[in-house]
Design a protein around this motif. Structure first.
Motif, mmCIF file in Angstrom:
data_model
loop_
_atom_site.group_PDB
_atom_site.id
_atom_site.type_symbol
_atom_site.label_atom_id
_atom_site.label_comp_id
_atom_site.label_asym_id
_atom_site.label_seq_id
_atom_site.Cartn_x
_atom_site.Cartn_y
_atom_site.Cartn_z
ATOM 1 N N LEU A 215 -14.638 -24.518 -11.893
ATOM 2 C CA LEU A 215 -14.450 -23.224 -12.555
ATOM 3 C C LEU A 215 -13.419 -23.326 -13.669
ATOM 4 C CD1 LEU A 215 -14.525 -20.919 -9.406
ATOM 5 C CD2 LEU A 215 -16.180 -20.893 -11.279
ATOM 6 N N ASN A 216 -12.300 -23.990 -13.389
ATOM 7 C CA ASN A 216 -11.274 -24.172 -14.418
ATOM 8 C C ASN A 216 -11.831 -24.948 -15.604
ATOM 9 O OD1 ASN A 216 -8.454 -24.634 -12.116
ATOM 10 N ND2 ASN A 216 -9.476 -22.780 -12.828
ATOM 11 N N GLY A 217 -12.620 -25.997 -15.318
ATOM 12 C CA GLY A 217 -13.191 -26.820 -16.377
ATOM 13 C C GLY A 217 -14.173 -26.069 -17.253
ATOM 14 N N CYS A 218 -14.764 -24.997 -16.699
ATOM 15 C CA CYS A 218 -15.714 -24.183 -17.464
ATOM 16 C C CYS A 218 -15.044 -22.958 -18.082
ATOM 17 C CB CYS A 218 -16.871 -23.760 -16.569
ATOM 18 S SG CYS A 218 -17.955 -25.129 -16.080
ATOM 19 N N GLY A 219 -13.707 -22.933 -18.028
ATOM 20 C CA GLY A 219 -12.974 -21.871 -18.714
ATOM 21 C C GLY A 219 -12.603 -20.669 -17.876
ATOM 22 N N TYR A 220 -12.801 -20.744 -16.573
ATOM 23 C CA TYR A 220 -12.462 -19.619 -15.694
ATOM 24 C C TYR A 220 -11.122 -19.913 -15.022
ATOM 25 C CZ TYR A 220 -17.221 -18.177 -16.556
ATOM 26 O OH TYR A 220 -18.379 -17.784 -17.169
ATOM 27 N N ASN A 221 -10.096 -19.182 -15.471
ATOM 28 C CA ASN A 221 -8.736 -19.450 -15.013
ATOM 29 C C ASN A 221 -8.066 -18.224 -14.404
ATOM 30 O OD1 ASN A 221 -8.369 -22.305 -16.007
ATOM 31 N ND2 ASN A 221 -8.903 -21.300 -17.948
ATOM 32 N N ASP A 222 -8.856 -17.190 -14.093
ATOM 33 C CA ASP A 222 -8.285 -16.040 -13.396
ATOM 34 C C ASP A 222 -8.049 -16.461 -11.941
ATOM 35 O OD1 ASP A 222 -11.099 -16.244 -13.277
ATOM 36 O OD2 ASP A 222 -11.242 -14.259 -12.409
ATOM 37 N N ASP A 223 -7.938 -15.539 -11.030
ATOM 38 C CA ASP A 223 -7.547 -15.868 -9.655
ATOM 39 C C ASP A 223 -8.694 -16.526 -8.900
ATOM 40 O OD1 ASP A 223 -6.075 -16.094 -7.376
ATOM 41 O OD2 ASP A 223 -6.212 -13.978 -6.812
ATOM 42 N N VAL A 224 -9.105 -17.704 -9.370
ATOM 43 C CA VAL A 224 -10.240 -18.388 -8.744
ATOM 44 C C VAL A 224 -9.858 -18.980 -7.389
ATOM 45 C CG1 VAL A 224 -11.379 -18.897 -10.929
ATOM 46 C CG2 VAL A 224 -9.752 -20.543 -9.982
ATOM 47 N N VAL A 225 -8.575 -19.233 -7.167
ATOM 48 C CA VAL A 225 -8.148 -19.783 -5.882
ATOM 49 C C VAL A 225 -8.458 -18.803 -4.755
ATOM 50 C CG1 VAL A 225 -6.141 -20.456 -4.501
ATOM 51 C CG2 VAL A 225 -6.396 -21.320 -6.838
ATOM 52 N N SER A 226 -8.119 -17.544 -4.954
ATOM 53 C CA SER A 226 -8.414 -16.526 -3.936
ATOM 54 C C SER A 226 -9.909 -16.353 -3.758
ATOM 55 C CB SER A 226 -7.774 -15.182 -4.315
ATOM 56 O OG SER A 226 -6.373 -15.286 -4.313
ATOM 57 N N LEU A 227 -10.640 -16.374 -4.860
ATOM 58 C CA LEU A 227 -12.094 -16.233 -4.788
ATOM 59 C C LEU A 227 -12.702 -17.381 -3.979
ATOM 60 C CD1 LEU A 227 -14.791 -14.958 -5.657
ATOM 61 C CD2 LEU A 227 -14.670 -16.366 -7.737
ATOM 62 N N CYS A 228 -12.302 -18.613 -4.288
ATOM 63 C CA CYS A 228 -12.855 -19.769 -3.583
ATOM 64 C C CYS A 228 -12.441 -19.772 -2.114
ATOM 65 C CB CYS A 228 -12.406 -21.060 -4.265
ATOM 66 S SG CYS A 228 -13.088 -21.274 -5.929
ATOM 67 N N ARG A 229 -11.246 -19.303 -1.835
ATOM 68 C CA ARG A 229 -10.802 -19.238 -0.443
ATOM 69 C C ARG A 229 -11.669 -18.256 0.349
ATOM 70 N NH1 ARG A 229 -6.361 -21.646 1.329
ATOM 71 N NH2 ARG A 229 -5.463 -21.870 -0.756
ATOM 72 N N SER A 230 -12.108 -17.180 -0.285
ATOM 73 C CA SER A 230 -12.941 -16.189 0.399
ATOM 74 C C SER A 230 -14.339 -16.724 0.685
ATOM 75 C CB SER A 230 -13.040 -14.905 -0.428
ATOM 76 O OG SER A 230 -13.826 -15.102 -1.600
ATOM 77 N N MET A 231 -14.713 -17.845 0.073
ATOM 78 C CA MET A 231 -16.043 -18.420 0.264
ATOM 79 C C MET A 231 -16.105 -19.410 1.420
ATOM 80 S SD MET A 231 -17.138 -19.240 -3.671
ATOM 81 C CE MET A 231 -17.292 -17.949 -4.907
ATOM 82 N N VAL A 232 -14.960 -19.780 1.975
ATOM 83 C CA VAL A 232 -14.938 -20.792 3.030
ATOM 84 C C VAL A 232 -15.802 -20.345 4.208
ATOM 85 C CG1 VAL A 232 -13.498 -21.980 4.727
ATOM 86 C CG2 VAL A 232 -12.675 -21.672 2.380
#
Length: 250
Positions: A54-71
């Motif tokens: 996500l960061n590599g594609c330009g998405y730098n908002d709160d992606v950590v929380s988003l990805c954590r919710s996908m576990v």
């Protein structure tokens, strides 16, 4: 039926209550095991790979929380969450390619097992306890990762997202696994690492144990668990205390 998690500390009265509960035997016909984050130490790799993609594609908002919710959720559900958050123009194919590249690079050297995996599988095999993998991964991914980890030949029964219509937290995977083994779900112990997985196992009626990995159990998850345990060695010890192996070998 499941009982609440036992306190780790307490006075003499607490000890007596724990001893009474531990002495209660469970009626168990099979053990159902989640794969990622439970047997295989893969969830952090998935998490780091997706954040980097996500960061590599330009998405730098709160992606950590988003990805954590996908576990613990199936891939298609995670993809729907991304589209819901970023809109239909989200470059899903590009992010998926970057995720797979990152993931495979991290898995090139080895695919590690969680602590206690071999000991638990050995204990189950020694007493001929029926067991199955119950995973939200695709069959292709499950076959590959179990083989890389060196434990594919341990399982005759493998339930994946390809075998059902609905993945976790829906109970369909666990209900199907019990049916494949010819047992009722209430006579199964399910071992999970995520809140979504616990929800699926509990909804199916299984005796649910949680060994947290990326996320700690919520208050609601704790009420769904027979126990929340630190590792798979503790799972093995609890199964022995509850007389599961004694009945299987008799």
């Amino acid at each position: 039926m499941p009982v609440p998690e036992l306190p780790a500390k307490g006075g003499r009265g607490t000890t007596r209550r724990r001893e009474r509960r531990v002495s209660k035997r469970w009626t168990v016909s099979a053990v159902l095991l989640d794969m990622d984050g439970t047997l295989l130490d893969t969830e952090k790799v998935y998490f780091d790979s997706l954040v980097a993609a996500l960061n590599g594609c330009g998405y730098n908002d709160d992606v950590v929380s988003l990805c954590r919710s996908m576990v613990g959720l199936p891939g298609p559900v995670c993809e729907a969450m991304l589209l819901d958050r970023y809109g239909s123009a989200f470059p899903l194919a590009e992010v998926n390619r970057a995720f797979i590249l990152n993931r495979d690079r991290m898995f090139e050297a080895t695919l590690p097992l969680k602590s206690g995996t071999i000991e638990l599988l050995d204990g189950l095999a020694a007493t001929n306890c029926p067991m199955a993998i119950v995973t939200s991964s695709s069959r292709r991914t499950a076959e590959r990762h179990l083989a890389l980890a060196g434990i594919r030949d341990r399982f005759d029964t493998l339930l994946t997202l390809d075998d059902v219509t609905h993945g976790k937290p829906d109970p369909e995977l666990y209900l199907t696994a019990a049916a494949r083994l010819g047992v009722i779900p209430q006579a199964c112990v399910a071992v999970e690492d995520s809140n979504h997985g616990v929800a699926a196992a509990h909804a199916a009626g299984a005796i649910t144990l949680m060994v947290p990995d990326m996320a700690q159990p919520t208050a609601e998850t704790r009420t769904r668990c027979a126990a929340v345990l630190p590792d798979l060695n503790a799972v093995l010890a609890l199964l022995r205390e509850r007389g599961v192996f004694a009945r299987q070998s008799s």
